[in-house]
Motif scaffolding. Sequence first.
Motif, short mmCIF file in Angstrom:
data_model
loop_
_atom_site.label_atom_id
_atom_site.label_comp_id
_atom_site.label_asym_id
_atom_site.label_seq_id
_atom_site.Cartn_x
_atom_site.Cartn_y
_atom_site.Cartn_z
N ASN A 50 78.91 165.24 160.03
CA ASN A 50 78.78 166.25 159.00
C ASN A 50 77.44 166.96 159.14
O ASN A 50 76.46 166.38 159.62
N PHE A 52 75.36 171.11 158.05
CA PHE A 52 75.46 172.45 157.49
C PHE A 52 74.55 173.41 158.23
O PHE A 52 73.51 173.01 158.74
N GLU A 56 74.03 182.29 154.55
CA GLU A 56 74.07 183.21 153.42
C GLU A 56 73.85 184.67 153.80
O GLU A 56 74.42 185.57 153.20
N VAL A 63 82.92 180.15 154.68
CA VAL A 63 82.96 179.60 153.33
C VAL A 63 81.63 178.88 153.12
O VAL A 63 81.36 177.88 153.78
N ILE A 64 80.80 179.43 152.24
CA ILE A 64 79.48 178.86 152.04
C ILE A 64 79.36 178.24 150.66
O ILE A 64 80.05 178.66 149.72
N ASP A 65 78.47 177.25 150.55
CA ASP A 65 78.27 176.59 149.26
C ASP A 65 77.20 177.35 148.47
O ASP A 65 76.72 178.40 148.89
N ASN A 66 76.81 176.78 147.32
CA ASN A 66 75.85 177.47 146.46
C ASN A 66 74.44 177.52 147.02
O ASN A 66 73.57 178.18 146.47
N LYS A 67 74.19 176.81 148.13
CA LYS A 67 72.90 176.88 148.82
C LYS A 67 72.95 177.85 150.00
O LYS A 67 71.98 177.96 150.74
N VAL A 70 77.15 176.64 155.36
CA VAL A 70 78.53 176.45 155.82
C VAL A 70 78.59 175.07 156.48
O VAL A 70 77.70 174.68 157.23
N ASN A 71 79.65 174.32 156.18
CA ASN A 71 79.83 172.99 156.75
C ASN A 71 80.37 173.13 158.17
O ASN A 71 81.37 173.81 158.39
N THR A 132 70.99 183.59 144.49
CA THR A 132 71.64 183.52 145.80
C THR A 132 72.48 184.76 146.04
O THR A 132 72.91 185.44 145.10
N ASN A 134 75.49 184.59 147.12
CA ASN A 134 76.80 184.24 146.57
C ASN A 134 76.91 184.61 145.09
O ASN A 134 77.96 185.07 144.63
#
Length: 148
Positions: A50, A52, A56, A63-67, A70-71, A132, A134
């Motif tokens: 795993n 990241f 951003e 698909v990005i997270d709140n930070k 992307v994984n 951010t 996002n």
Amino acid sequence: MLTYNEKIAIIESFTELQRKDVSLGRHNYHFEESVIDKKLVVYHLHPNGNGFVYAELINDDYVIDNKGMVNIRDFSEQEIRKVIKQSIESLSEQEPFEETWVNSENQTLKVINDFDSWNVYAGEMLDGSYATYNGAADYLQQEGFRRI
């Protein structure tokens, strides 16, 4: 899925990145030449595969997270190379980030990265400020705007 060692080899082929060991056997990779305060490119690469990558500022369909990450757990070698290259380029750009959005009534708003804030402008008037990209993009999408 690539092994942990394969991912390490790919990431470390980017000589501009510096490895920082963190807890639980994980590694971060920093781009010290970044023109903005953000220097972290690879975050928490773990022996289980795993990890990241900061995405951003990339204009792609990740698909990005709140930070803004992307994984890359299931990414191929080519996908990892591409996203890391894009991440480094996004942190190297001298020009300020600016993006135009439009709605069905042909009204336009701009998203501008100002000193680690993501501001939405209607002309010269500030419409909103977000921590951010996002956050700003979500707001614009909810209001019926799309990127052009």
